[in-house]
Design a protein around this motif. Structure first.
Motif: not given
Ligand code: E4P
Length: 214
Positions: A193-214
């Motif tokens: 199931v896992s791939h480090p780039k998938t995990d990294e991509g999810i982390r970045n999407f969440i980070k960008d989403y949180e930034k856009s809410k500020k």
């Protein structure tokens, strides 16, 4: 390619079934012993939680005993197929059981020649052991490729189960060879199931989403 889980653990079977990818379950005497139970009890329990083929292995070593035990195991549930360890006695028992409409999985297959004989005797499945061939310095996946080719050449209905899978690469090699089924341990399914780039991509999407809410 069909995906079976190689375990007798009920929680693992339920979890993988919940992923929506489970096509079957294989057990063997070692996996059953690990759960501290017996084959009949555990196969019964598995049949109650999933509606897929379940391999249950006989302990008898002579054809007559394999047939008797095979009939008993098959009577537990229509999804149960009988696992017989490869050999002359298993070939004889395969002929009898398959002629009665009982599906047989000939296990402990280590060569295409063994697989050919099992298929001719009427096996529904053959289980070549990839990891255990690698353990003795051979290339297990090459045997999967050979068996798949031989069965294709002669139009055998027997399905090839890549067994003794030790990592995602074994699954990839079986799939690339056109193998029908891989029976995979729980930890390897998780690794797939896992791939480090998938995990990294999810982390970045969440980070960008949180930034856009500020
Ligand atoms: C197959 O049906 C066997 O249960 C299994 O794949 C054996 O794997 P192992 O070599 O890891 O014991």
């Amino acid at each position: 390619m069909k995906i079976f889980i190689d375990t007798a653990n009920l929680d693992m079977i339920s979890e993988i079934n919940s992923w929506g990818i489970l096509d079957g379950v294989t057990t063997n005497p070692s996996l059953i012993a690990k759960e501290g139970t017996d084959t009949k009890t555990r196969v019964n329990e598995i049949a109650r939680i999933v509606d897929v083929p379940i391999s249950a292995e006989v302990m008898a070593v002579d054809a007559e005993g394999m047939v008797k035990e095979g009939r008993e195991l098959a009577s537990i549930h229509p999804n149960v197929n009988v696992k017989l360890p490869m050999g002359i006695e298993a070939l004889k028992a395969t002929k009898v059981l398959s002629s009665e409409g009982i599906d047989v999985n000939v296990t402990l297959i280590f060569s295409a020649q063994q697989a050919l004989l099992a298929a001719k005797a009427g096996a529904r499945y053959v289980s070549p052991f990839v990891g255990r061939l690698d353990d003795i310095g051979m290339y297990g996946s090459e045997v999967i490729r050979q068996i798949t080719e031989v069965f294709y050449n002669y139009g055998f209905d027997t399905e090839v189960i890549a067994a003794s899978i030790r990592g995602p690469i074994h699954v990839l090699e079986a799939a690339s060879a056109g193998c029908d089924i891989a029976t995979i341990p729980y930890n390897v399914l998780q690794q797939m199931v896992s791939h480090p780039k998938t995990d990294e991509g999810i982390r970045n999407f969440i980070k960008d989403y949180e930034k856009s809410k500020k």
